[in-house]
Motif scaffolding. Structure first.
Motif, short mmCIF file in Angstrom:
data_model
loop_
_atom_site.label_atom_id
_atom_site.label_comp_id
_atom_site.label_asym_id
_atom_site.label_seq_id
_atom_site.Cartn_x
_atom_site.Cartn_y
_atom_site.Cartn_z
N PRO A 49 0.84 -1.21 0.00
CA PRO A 49 0.00 0.00 0.00
C PRO A 49 0.87 1.26 0.00
N ILE A 50 0.39 2.29 -0.64
CA ILE A 50 1.11 3.56 -0.67
C ILE A 50 0.98 4.25 0.68
N THR A 51 2.06 4.87 1.15
CA THR A 51 2.07 5.57 2.43
C THR A 51 2.04 7.08 2.19
N GLN A 52 1.87 7.84 3.26
CA GLN A 52 1.85 9.30 3.13
C GLN A 52 3.20 9.82 2.65
N VAL A 53 4.26 9.17 3.10
CA VAL A 53 5.60 9.58 2.65
C VAL A 53 5.72 9.45 1.14
N ASN A 54 5.16 8.36 0.60
CA ASN A 54 5.18 8.18 -0.85
C ASN A 54 4.32 9.23 -1.56
N LYS A 55 3.17 9.51 -0.98
CA LYS A 55 2.28 10.50 -1.58
C LYS A 55 2.94 11.88 -1.64
N ASP A 56 3.76 12.18 -0.63
CA ASP A 56 4.43 13.47 -0.59
C ASP A 56 5.41 13.66 -1.74
N GLN A 57 5.79 12.57 -2.40
CA GLN A 57 6.66 12.68 -3.58
C GLN A 57 5.98 13.49 -4.69
N ALA A 58 4.66 13.50 -4.68
CA ALA A 58 3.91 14.21 -5.73
C ALA A 58 3.75 15.69 -5.43
N LEU A 59 4.23 16.17 -4.28
CA LEU A 59 4.14 17.59 -3.95
C LEU A 59 5.19 18.38 -4.74
N VAL A 60 4.76 19.46 -5.36
CA VAL A 60 5.66 20.32 -6.15
C VAL A 60 5.26 21.77 -5.91
N PRO A 61 6.18 22.72 -6.08
CA PRO A 61 5.79 24.14 -5.98
C PRO A 61 4.71 24.46 -7.02
N SER A 62 3.70 25.20 -6.61
CA SER A 62 2.53 25.43 -7.47
C SER A 62 2.88 26.13 -8.78
N GLN A 63 3.94 26.96 -8.77
CA GLN A 63 4.30 27.72 -9.96
C GLN A 63 5.36 27.01 -10.81
N SER A 64 5.77 25.83 -10.38
CA SER A 64 6.80 25.12 -11.13
C SER A 64 6.20 24.35 -12.30
N GLU A 65 7.05 24.05 -13.26
CA GLU A 65 6.67 23.19 -14.37
C GLU A 65 7.23 21.80 -14.06
N VAL A 66 6.38 20.81 -13.99
CA VAL A 66 6.79 19.47 -13.59
C VAL A 66 7.50 18.76 -14.74
N LEU A 67 8.66 18.21 -14.45
CA LEU A 67 9.38 17.37 -15.41
C LEU A 67 9.06 15.92 -15.03
N PHE A 68 8.20 15.29 -15.78
CA PHE A 68 7.67 13.99 -15.40
C PHE A 68 8.74 12.91 -15.44
N ASN A 69 8.91 12.23 -14.32
CA ASN A 69 9.95 11.20 -14.17
C ASN A 69 9.36 9.82 -14.45
N GLN A 70 9.51 9.35 -15.66
CA GLN A 70 8.93 8.08 -16.07
C GLN A 70 9.62 6.89 -15.40
N VAL A 71 10.86 7.08 -14.94
CA VAL A 71 11.64 5.95 -14.42
C VAL A 71 11.84 5.98 -12.91
N GLY A 72 11.12 6.87 -12.21
CA GLY A 72 11.25 6.95 -10.76
C GLY A 72 10.07 7.68 -10.16
N THR A 73 10.13 7.92 -8.86
CA THR A 73 9.00 8.55 -8.17
C THR A 73 9.16 10.05 -7.98
N ALA A 74 10.39 10.54 -7.92
CA ALA A 74 10.60 11.97 -7.67
C ALA A 74 10.59 12.75 -8.99
N PRO A 75 9.64 13.68 -9.16
CA PRO A 75 9.61 14.45 -10.40
C PRO A 75 10.71 15.50 -10.43
N GLY A 76 11.10 15.91 -11.62
CA GLY A 76 11.95 17.07 -11.75
C GLY A 76 11.08 18.32 -11.74
N MET A 77 11.71 19.47 -11.52
CA MET A 77 10.95 20.73 -11.45
C MET A 77 11.70 21.83 -12.19
N TRP A 78 10.97 22.61 -12.95
CA TRP A 78 11.51 23.75 -13.72
C TRP A 78 10.88 25.01 -13.15
#
Length: 415
Positions: A110-139
């Protein structure tokens, strides 16, 4: 156009891991004409990160940051960037769905809250989608600087750099062209090489720079040209290479960054349908390791006998006990028998043998520390050369490896 690369992590600063990310990012940026102005490694400390971002703000057009984006409490990069940008964290639905799928389907839990927090990004950032991992890049953009945050995991960083960062930079910025050409030489030291080509170097046009990149037994000569017209740069660099080649033809191996001596040897052996093996003592299998690092080495490399102990030279490699007793284990006679017997046992056209005293103590040998005998068995016979590579131990081994490859290269070149 200038860029800075910042790696975040105490594990780098204490030497626990080696930073390879910066090198990959720098090469990627260089290929599209972005000059790396600065590389920094900083601690997992909020104030340190904020001070670094502030210092680089408007000093360079692009700041690429790696590290500190994981699920644990010490991964603070995202929150600190959010503070620096005066922004708030929001959950990205696409990233959250991706993380959930990875955790529940791949890791089967099951997914945990810690894992869910990986999807948090600054609201004004452009998300660089990480197809090979859980942590997204940010622009993120602030004033005249783009801040790009990437995961520290190398394969994730590489994926995002190649598929997200570079295409976006190419689209956003007009950049100058940078052309690199590298010539690999062997057997001539940096200072002697510089003397030999001094006149040619003095007459290089201002937009072409020469760099000497020495390593044991080898020197790379890297030509770099910068300008607005790529074709003009390519033609100018090629012209200078044509002027230079006759002056270094006796020590020139290749004209490409990938043309290492082991790569060139592989091409030569393949084209001649010849095979090679090694019998190594003081080099401990390093020559074999280099030869087999080349894709397709199985076509020409048969194997290696690493006879580090004296008894292995006798029992496995069949070096005569009498020869060892009469001449010492570090000797021309033993090196020759090692090469010939490896050639015979492994049924190859060529064989490289090394026996030496790398130090810091003499061990079973009478020879001085730094002494190495290198024998080369060929289809036409065998020969051996003696060297003293000095100290320390690592230098002796590295120079012996390179010299062994150099000697066999010269022999193969004769055919």
């Amino acid at each position: 156009m200038k860029a800075a690369i910042v790696t975040i992590g105490d594990e780098i600063l204490i030497g626990q891991i080696v930073d390879t990310n910066s090198g990959f990012i720098a090469k990627s940026l260089d290929k599209i004409g972005v000059r790396v102005h600065e590389m920094l490694s900083i601690s997992d400390d909020k104030q340190h990160i904020l001070e670094t971002l502030s210092k680089l703000q408007n000093k360079v057009e692009v700041v690429v940051i790696t590290g500190g984006l994981g699920p644990t409490k010490d991964d603070i990069t995202k929150k600190t960037l959010c503070e620096y940008m005066q922004d708030t964290l929001v959950s990205d639905e696409k990233v959250l769905a991706h993380v959930t799928q990875l955790i529940e389907q791949y890791f089967k839990r099951p997914i945990t809250q810690v894992n869910k927090d990986q999807a948090l990004v600054p609201s004004q950032s452009e998300v660089l989608f990480n197809q090979v991992g859980t942590a997204p890049g940010m622009w993120m953009e602030k004033e005249n600087t783009v801040f790009i945050s990437l995961p520290g995991v190398p394969f994730e960083m590489k994926y995002l750099t190649e598929n997200e960062v570079i295409p976006r930079l190419v689209k956003k910025y007009k950049r100058p062209y940078i052309v690199h050409k590298t010539l690999l030489t062997y057997g001539v030291g940096e200072s002697l090489l510089a003397e030999r080509i001094e006149s040619w170097e003095d007459n290089l046009p201002e937009f072409i720079k020469l760099a000497y990149l020495p390593s044991p037994g080898r020197v790379r000569l890297r030509l770099t040209a910068r300008g607005k017209d790529e074709n003009v740069l390519l033609e100018a660099v090629q012209y200078q290479i044509e002027l230079l080649q006759p002056q270094i033809s006796d020590c020139l191996i290749g004209l490409d960054e990938e043309d290492t001596l082991e790569v060139v040897l592989g091409r030569m052996l393949t084209s001649q349908s010849k095979t090679i093996a090694t019998a190594e003592s003081c080099t401990g299998g390093k020559i074999a390791s280099l030869l087999t690092s080349v894709s397709g080495a199985s076509n020409y490399f048969k194997g290696s006998i690493v006879s580090y102990a004296t008894e292995v030279k006798n029992t496995v490699l069949h070096v005569s006990e009498e020869v060892i007793k009469n001449y010492s284990v570090v000797s021309e006679q033993v090196a020759i028998e090692m090469a010939l017997n490896a050639q015979k046992i492994l049924q190859t056209d060529y064989a490289i043998a090394t026996t030496g005293n790398a130090g810091p103590t003499k061990g079973d040998a009478d020879a001085e520390v730094g002494t190495v005998f290198i024998a080369i068995a060929t289809p036409k016979g065998v020969f051996c050369e003696e060297f003293n590579f000095g100290q320390p131990r690592e230098k002796v081994i590295d120079r012996a490896v390179n010299k062994g490859l150099e000697l066999v290269y010269k022999e193969i070149l004769k055919n």
